[in-house]
Design a protein around this motif. Structure first.
Motif, PDB file in Angstrom:
ATOM      1  N   ALA A  98     -17.734 -37.861 -22.080  1.00  0.00           N
ATOM      2  CA  ALA A  98     -16.700 -38.755 -21.556  1.00  0.00           C
ATOM      3  C   ALA A  98     -15.315 -38.233 -21.914  1.00  0.00           C
ATOM      4  CB  ALA A  98     -16.895 -40.161 -22.105  1.00  0.00           C
ATOM      5  N   ARG A  99     -14.342 -38.519 -21.033  1.00  0.00           N
ATOM      6  CA  ARG A  99     -12.958 -38.111 -21.273  1.00  0.00           C
ATOM      7  C   ARG A  99     -12.176 -39.299 -21.811  1.00  0.00           C
ATOM      8  NH1 ARG A  99     -10.842 -36.061 -15.718  1.00  0.00           N
ATOM      9  NH2 ARG A  99     -10.898 -38.289 -15.600  1.00  0.00           N
ATOM     10  N   PHE A 100     -11.384 -39.047 -22.851  1.00  0.00           N
ATOM     11  CA  PHE A 100     -10.542 -40.077 -23.446  1.00  0.00           C
ATOM     12  C   PHE A 100      -9.099 -39.589 -23.378  1.00  0.00           C
ATOM     13  CE2 PHE A 100     -14.122 -42.276 -25.070  1.00  0.00           C
ATOM     14  CZ  PHE A 100     -15.028 -41.312 -25.447  1.00  0.00           C
ATOM     15  N   ARG A 101      -8.195 -40.429 -22.837  1.00  0.00           N
ATOM     16  CA  ARG A 101      -6.799 -40.036 -22.808  1.00  0.00           C
ATOM     17  C   ARG A 101      -5.917 -41.260 -22.686  1.00  0.00           C
ATOM     18  NH1 ARG A 101      -4.081 -39.679 -17.847  1.00  0.00           N
ATOM     19  NH2 ARG A 101      -5.394 -40.091 -16.071  1.00  0.00           N
ATOM     20  N   ASN A 102      -4.690 -41.089 -23.134  1.00  0.00           N
ATOM     21  CA  ASN A 102      -3.674 -42.119 -22.944  1.00  0.00           C
ATOM     22  C   ASN A 102      -3.132 -41.978 -21.535  1.00  0.00           C
ATOM     23  OD1 ASN A 102      -3.871 -43.211 -25.490  1.00  0.00           O
ATOM     24  ND2 ASN A 102      -2.367 -41.808 -26.344  1.00  0.00           N
ATOM     25  N   ALA A 103      -2.963 -43.079 -20.848  1.00  0.00           N
ATOM     26  CA  ALA A 103      -2.573 -43.021 -19.441  1.00  0.00           C
ATOM     27  C   ALA A 103      -1.132 -42.587 -19.232  1.00  0.00           C
ATOM     28  CB  ALA A 103      -2.789 -44.378 -18.781  1.00  0.00           C
ATOM     29  N   GLY A 104      -0.267 -42.737 -20.208  1.00  0.00           N
ATOM     30  CA  GLY A 104       1.139 -42.416 -20.011  1.00  0.00           C
ATOM     31  C   GLY A 104       1.498 -40.965 -20.257  1.00  0.00           C
ATOM     32  N   THR A 105       0.594 -40.132 -20.711  1.00  0.00           N
ATOM     33  CA  THR A 105       0.961 -38.798 -21.145  1.00  0.00           C
ATOM     34  C   THR A 105       0.994 -37.705 -20.084  1.00  0.00           C
ATOM     35  OG1 THR A 105      -1.303 -38.325 -21.757  1.00  0.00           O
ATOM     36  CG2 THR A 105       0.111 -39.237 -23.452  1.00  0.00           C
ATOM     37  N   PRO A 106       0.274 -37.740 -18.981  1.00  0.00           N
ATOM     38  CA  PRO A 106       0.161 -36.536 -18.181  1.00  0.00           C
ATOM     39  C   PRO A 106       1.383 -36.171 -17.342  1.00  0.00           C
ATOM     40  CG  PRO A 106      -1.050 -38.260 -17.126  1.00  0.00           C
ATOM     41  CD  PRO A 106      -0.553 -38.802 -18.440  1.00  0.00           C
ATOM     42  N   LEU A 107       2.396 -37.000 -17.252  1.00  0.00           N
ATOM     43  CA  LEU A 107       3.520 -36.691 -16.377  1.00  0.00           C
ATOM     44  C   LEU A 107       4.647 -35.918 -17.049  1.00  0.00           C
ATOM     45  CD1 LEU A 107       3.887 -39.976 -14.344  1.00  0.00           C
ATOM     46  CD2 LEU A 107       2.916 -37.827 -13.610  1.00  0.00           C
ATOM     47  N   ALA A 108       4.742 -35.932 -18.351  1.00  0.00           N
ATOM     48  CA  ALA A 108       5.887 -35.320 -19.027  1.00  0.00           C
ATOM     49  C   ALA A 108       5.899 -33.804 -18.863  1.00  0.00           C
ATOM     50  CB  ALA A 108       5.883 -35.691 -20.505  1.00  0.00           C
ATOM     51  N   GLU A 109       4.774 -33.157 -19.043  1.00  0.00           N
ATOM     52  CA  GLU A 109       4.751 -31.691 -18.951  1.00  0.00           C
ATOM     53  C   GLU A 109       5.015 -31.190 -17.535  1.00  0.00           C
ATOM     54  OE1 GLU A 109       1.928 -27.924 -20.115  1.00  0.00           O
ATOM     55  OE2 GLU A 109       1.367 -29.917 -20.747  1.00  0.00           O
ATOM     56  N   PRO A 110       4.360 -31.730 -16.505  1.00  0.00           N
ATOM     57  CA  PRO A 110       4.703 -31.258 -15.151  1.00  0.00           C
ATOM     58  C   PRO A 110       6.146 -31.564 -14.752  1.00  0.00           C
ATOM     59  CG  PRO A 110       2.627 -32.433 -15.106  1.00  0.00           C
ATOM     60  CD  PRO A 110       3.197 -32.598 -16.474  1.00  0.00           C
ATOM     61  N   THR A 112       8.711 -31.614 -16.796  1.00  0.00           N
ATOM     62  CA  THR A 112       9.536 -30.616 -17.474  1.00  0.00           C
ATOM     63  C   THR A 112       9.496 -29.287 -16.733  1.00  0.00           C
ATOM     64  OG1 THR A 112       9.039 -31.719 -19.554  1.00  0.00           O
ATOM     65  CG2 THR A 112       9.955 -29.507 -19.696  1.00  0.00           C
ATOM     66  N   TRP A 113       8.333 -28.892 -16.274  1.00  0.00           N
ATOM     67  CA  TRP A 113       8.213 -27.668 -15.474  1.00  0.00           C
ATOM     68  C   TRP A 113       9.018 -27.785 -14.178  1.00  0.00           C
ATOM     69  CZ3 TRP A 113       6.623 -22.884 -16.263  1.00  0.00           C
ATOM     70  CH2 TRP A 113       5.834 -22.629 -17.382  1.00  0.00           C
ATOM     71  N   MET A 114       8.957 -28.956 -13.548  1.00  0.00           N
ATOM     72  CA  MET A 114       9.692 -29.153 -12.304  1.00  0.00           C
ATOM     73  C   MET A 114      11.198 -29.033 -12.536  1.00  0.00           C
ATOM     74  SD  MET A 114       9.715 -32.414  -9.743  1.00  0.00           S
ATOM     75  CE  MET A 114      11.070 -33.260 -10.518  1.00  0.00           C
ATOM     76  N   ILE A 115      11.680 -29.587 -13.641  1.00  0.00           N
ATOM     77  CA  ILE A 115      13.106 -29.487 -13.960  1.00  0.00           C
ATOM     78  C   ILE A 115      13.506 -28.026 -14.150  1.00  0.00           C
ATOM     79  CG2 ILE A 115      14.838 -30.021 -15.721  1.00  0.00           C
ATOM     80  CD1 ILE A 115      13.357 -32.703 -16.120  1.00  0.00           C
ATOM     81  N   GLY A 116      12.694 -27.276 -14.878  1.00  0.00           N
ATOM     82  CA  GLY A 116      12.991 -25.856 -15.101  1.00  0.00           C
ATOM     83  C   GLY A 116      12.962 -25.043 -13.824  1.00  0.00           C
ATOM     84  N   LEU A 117      11.962 -25.297 -12.977  1.00  0.00           N
ATOM     85  CA  LEU A 117      11.868 -24.553 -11.719  1.00  0.00           C
ATOM     86  C   LEU A 117      13.003 -24.903 -10.757  1.00  0.00           C
ATOM     87  CD1 LEU A 117       8.016 -24.617 -11.139  1.00  0.00           C
ATOM     88  CD2 LEU A 117       9.425 -22.664 -11.804  1.00  0.00           C
ATOM     89  N   LEU A 118      13.408 -26.173 -10.735  1.00  0.00           N
ATOM     90  CA  LEU A 118      14.551 -26.547  -9.894  1.00  0.00           C
ATOM     91  C   LEU A 118      15.831 -25.884 -10.375  1.00  0.00           C
ATOM     92  CD1 LEU A 118      13.938 -30.338  -9.217  1.00  0.00           C
ATOM     93  CD2 LEU A 118      14.050 -28.524  -7.526  1.00  0.00           C
ATOM     94  N   MET A 149      17.188 -32.403  -9.900  1.00  0.00           N
ATOM     95  CA  MET A 149      16.888 -32.038 -11.283  1.00  0.00           C
ATOM     96  C   MET A 149      17.460 -33.087 -12.248  1.00  0.00           C
ATOM     97  SD  MET A 149      17.791 -28.460 -13.195  1.00  0.00           S
ATOM     98  CE  MET A 149      19.519 -28.799 -13.351  1.00  0.00           C
ATOM     99  N   ILE A 150      18.657 -33.584 -11.985  1.00  0.00           N
ATOM    100  CA  ILE A 150      19.262 -34.616 -12.829  1.00  0.00           C
ATOM    101  C   ILE A 150      18.463 -35.919 -12.750  1.00  0.00           C
ATOM    102  CG2 ILE A 150      21.310 -36.091 -13.082  1.00  0.00           C
ATOM    103  CD1 ILE A 150      22.969 -33.623 -12.292  1.00  0.00           C
ATOM    104  N   LEU A 151      18.005 -36.273 -11.560  1.00  0.00           N
ATOM    105  CA  LEU A 151      17.183 -37.477 -11.418  1.00  0.00           C
ATOM    106  C   LEU A 151      15.878 -37.353 -12.210  1.00  0.00           C
ATOM    107  CD1 LEU A 151      17.563 -38.396  -7.644  1.00  0.00           C
ATOM    108  CD2 LEU A 151      18.549 -39.563  -9.617  1.00  0.00           C
ATOM    109  N   ALA A 152      15.251 -36.192 -12.131  1.00  0.00           N
ATOM    110  CA  ALA A 152      14.005 -35.982 -12.883  1.00  0.00           C
ATOM    111  C   ALA A 152      14.273 -36.017 -14.390  1.00  0.00           C
ATOM    112  CB  ALA A 152      13.370 -34.654 -12.484  1.00  0.00           C
ATOM    113  N   ALA A 153      15.378 -35.435 -14.820  1.00  0.00           N
ATOM    114  CA  ALA A 153      15.717 -35.456 -16.248  1.00  0.00           C
ATOM    115  C   ALA A 153      16.025 -36.878 -16.711  1.00  0.00           C
ATOM    116  CB  ALA A 153      16.900 -34.540 -16.520  1.00  0.00           C
ATOM    117  N   GLY A 154      16.554 -37.709 -15.834  1.00  0.00           N
ATOM    118  CA  GLY A 154      16.811 -39.105 -16.179  1.00  0.00           C
ATOM    119  C   GLY A 154      15.542 -39.909 -16.357  1.00  0.00           C
ATOM    120  N   ALA A 155      14.457 -39.531 -15.678  1.00  0.00           N
ATOM    121  CA  ALA A 155      13.180 -40.235 -15.817  1.00  0.00           C
ATOM    122  C   ALA A 155      12.384 -39.760 -17.024  1.00  0.00           C
ATOM    123  CB  ALA A 155      12.356 -40.040 -14.549  1.00  0.00           C
TER     124      ALA A 155
END
Length: 169
Positions: A98-110, A112-118, A149-155
Protein backbone atom coordinates in the motif's frame (compact mmCIF):
# COMPACT_ATOMS: atom_id res chain seq x y z
CA UNK A 1 -8.70 -2.49 22.00
CA UNK A 2 -10.46 -1.01 18.98
CA UNK A 3 -9.65 2.59 18.11
CA UNK A 4 -12.36 4.75 16.60
CA UNK A 5 -13.10 8.20 15.18
CA UNK A 6 -16.51 9.74 14.73
CA UNK A 7 -17.82 12.70 12.77
CA UNK A 8 -21.12 14.10 11.66
CA UNK A 9 -20.83 14.49 7.87
CA UNK A 10 -23.93 16.64 7.50
CA UNK A 11 -26.24 18.44 9.92
CA UNK A 12 -29.08 16.33 8.55
CA UNK A 13 -27.39 12.94 9.06
CA UNK A 14 -26.53 10.99 12.15
CA UNK A 15 -22.99 10.57 13.37
CA UNK A 16 -20.70 8.25 11.44
CA UNK A 17 -18.24 6.12 13.41
CA UNK A 18 -15.13 4.52 11.92
CA UNK A 19 -13.64 1.71 14.00
CA UNK A 20 -10.38 -0.14 13.45
CA UNK A 21 -10.97 -3.77 14.47
CA UNK A 22 -7.72 -5.66 13.95
CA UNK A 23 -7.50 -6.11 10.20
CA UNK A 24 -10.58 -4.15 9.05
CA UNK A 25 -12.19 -0.74 9.25
CA UNK A 26 -15.89 -0.66 10.03
CA UNK A 27 -17.93 2.39 9.05
CA UNK A 28 -21.19 2.63 10.97
CA UNK A 29 -23.90 5.20 10.25
CA UNK A 30 -27.13 4.46 12.07
CA UNK A 31 -28.05 0.81 11.38
CA UNK A 32 -25.96 0.65 8.22
CA UNK A 33 -22.42 -0.72 8.53
CA UNK A 34 -19.72 -1.22 5.90
CA UNK A 35 -16.55 -3.22 6.43
CA UNK A 36 -13.27 -2.56 4.62
CA UNK A 37 -10.48 -5.15 4.87
CA UNK A 38 -7.00 -3.64 5.31
CA UNK A 39 -5.58 -6.46 3.19
CA UNK A 40 -7.29 -4.85 0.18
CA UNK A 41 -5.98 -1.33 0.89
CA UNK A 42 -4.25 0.22 -2.13
CA UNK A 43 -3.45 3.72 -0.87
CA UNK A 44 -3.95 6.08 2.04
CA UNK A 45 -3.80 9.82 1.36
CA UNK A 46 -3.90 12.02 4.42
CA UNK A 47 -4.23 15.77 4.90
CA UNK A 48 -5.23 18.07 7.74
CA UNK A 49 -8.88 18.02 6.72
CA UNK A 50 -9.30 14.30 6.19
CA UNK A 51 -8.06 11.06 4.72
CA UNK A 52 -8.94 9.07 1.61
CA UNK A 53 -8.46 5.32 1.73
CA UNK A 54 -8.61 3.55 -1.62
CA UNK A 55 -9.48 -0.13 -1.55
CA UNK A 56 -9.75 -2.74 -4.28
CA UNK A 57 -13.51 -2.22 -4.42
CA UNK A 58 -14.34 1.24 -3.21
CA UNK A 59 -13.13 4.34 -1.52
CA UNK A 60 -13.49 5.54 2.04
CA UNK A 61 -13.32 9.23 2.96
CA UNK A 62 -12.82 10.14 6.61
CA UNK A 63 -13.11 13.84 7.56
CA UNK A 64 -11.44 15.46 10.55
CA UNK A 65 -14.22 18.03 10.98
CA UNK A 66 -17.71 17.39 12.33
CA UNK A 67 -20.92 19.33 12.90
CA UNK A 68 -22.28 20.07 16.37
CA UNK A 69 -25.92 20.49 17.30
CA UNK A 70 -25.77 24.23 16.67
CA UNK A 71 -24.70 23.63 13.04
CA UNK A 72 -21.20 24.81 13.89
CA UNK A 73 -18.14 22.96 12.64
CA UNK A 74 -16.12 21.14 15.28
CA UNK A 75 -12.50 20.15 14.82
CA UNK A 76 -11.85 16.56 15.90
CA UNK A 77 -8.24 16.51 14.74
CA UNK A 78 -6.95 14.70 17.85
CA UNK A 79 -9.07 11.58 17.39
CA UNK A 80 -8.62 11.79 13.61
CA UNK A 81 -4.80 11.84 13.85
CA UNK A 82 -4.79 8.94 16.31
CA UNK A 83 -7.15 6.92 14.11
CA UNK A 84 -5.27 7.54 10.84
CA UNK A 85 -1.97 6.77 12.55
CA UNK A 86 -3.33 3.48 13.84
CA UNK A 87 -4.74 2.62 10.40
CA UNK A 88 -1.38 3.39 8.76
CA UNK A 89 0.46 1.23 11.30
CA UNK A 90 -1.97 -1.67 10.91
CA UNK A 91 -1.96 -1.38 7.12
CA UNK A 92 1.85 -1.37 6.99
CA UNK A 93 1.82 -4.77 8.67
CA UNK A 94 -1.17 -6.17 6.75
CA UNK A 95 -0.57 -4.68 3.30
CA UNK A 96 3.10 -4.06 2.50
CA UNK A 97 2.30 -2.87 -1.05
CA UNK A 98 0.00 0.00 0.00
CA UNK A 99 1.06 3.60 -0.66
CA UNK A 100 0.97 6.13 2.16
CA UNK A 101 1.34 9.86 1.52
CA UNK A 102 0.23 13.26 2.65
CA UNK A 103 -2.15 14.75 0.12
CA UNK A 104 -0.68 18.26 0.21
CA UNK A 105 2.90 17.41 -0.72
CA UNK A 106 3.10 16.48 -4.41
CA UNK A 107 2.63 19.94 -5.94
CA UNK A 108 5.58 21.85 -4.46
CA UNK A 109 8.37 20.14 -6.40
CA UNK A 110 6.75 20.31 -9.86
CA UNK A 111 5.76 23.93 -9.23
CA UNK A 112 9.35 24.79 -8.33
CA UNK A 113 10.54 23.15 -11.55
CA UNK A 114 7.91 25.09 -13.50
CA UNK A 115 9.10 28.38 -12.00
CA UNK A 116 12.71 27.59 -12.93
CA UNK A 117 11.84 26.52 -16.46
CA UNK A 118 9.70 29.62 -17.03
CA UNK A 119 12.56 31.83 -15.85
CA UNK A 120 15.04 30.06 -18.12
CA UNK A 121 12.59 30.28 -21.01
CA UNK A 122 12.14 34.01 -20.48
CA UNK A 123 15.92 34.55 -20.54
CA UNK A 124 16.33 32.45 -23.70
CA UNK A 125 13.45 34.28 -25.34
CA UNK A 126 15.12 37.62 -24.62
CA UNK A 127 18.43 36.32 -25.97
CA UNK A 128 16.94 34.97 -29.20
CA UNK A 129 14.82 38.10 -29.73
CA UNK A 130 17.87 40.32 -29.24
CA UNK A 131 19.91 38.32 -31.78
CA UNK A 132 17.06 38.52 -34.29
CA UNK A 133 16.67 42.27 -33.84
CA UNK A 134 13.17 42.10 -32.35
CA UNK A 135 14.04 43.32 -28.86
CA UNK A 136 10.63 44.89 -28.09
CA UNK A 137 8.75 41.76 -29.13
CA UNK A 138 11.08 39.63 -26.95
CA UNK A 139 10.50 41.89 -23.93
CA UNK A 140 6.72 41.72 -24.45
CA UNK A 141 6.70 37.92 -24.67
CA UNK A 142 9.19 37.45 -21.82
CA UNK A 143 7.07 39.72 -19.61
CA UNK A 144 4.15 37.35 -20.04
CA UNK A 145 6.32 34.39 -19.04
CA UNK A 146 7.63 36.25 -16.00
CA UNK A 147 4.05 37.15 -15.00
CA UNK A 148 3.06 33.47 -14.96
CA UNK A 149 6.25 32.71 -13.02
CA UNK A 150 5.33 35.36 -10.41
CA UNK A 151 1.83 33.88 -10.06
CA UNK A 152 3.28 30.40 -9.52
CA UNK A 153 5.77 31.75 -6.98
CA UNK A 154 2.88 33.43 -5.14
CA UNK A 155 1.10 30.06 -4.78
CA UNK A 156 4.21 28.28 -3.50
CA UNK A 157 3.96 29.34 0.19
CA UNK A 158 0.48 27.83 0.48
CA UNK A 159 1.67 24.39 -0.50
CA UNK A 160 2.73 21.98 2.22
CA UNK A 161 6.43 21.70 1.44
CA UNK A 162 7.42 20.17 4.79
CA UNK A 163 5.20 17.07 4.49
CA UNK A 164 7.01 13.80 4.03
CA UNK A 165 5.64 10.37 3.35
CA UNK A 166 3.65 9.14 6.31
CA UNK A 167 5.68 7.01 8.67
CA UNK A 168 3.75 3.80 9.03
CA UNK A 169 5.49 2.69 12.20
Amino acid sequence: MAISHSARLSPLQGETVWTLDGDAITETRGRRARRFELARLKSLQSAEGGAILTFARGRLTIPAMSYTRGLRPENRAASFAAFVGAVAAAAAVTTPGARFRNAGTPLAEPLTWMIGLLGGGALLLLLFAATAGAWTLGVALAARLVFVMILAAGALPWLNRSGQNMDAN
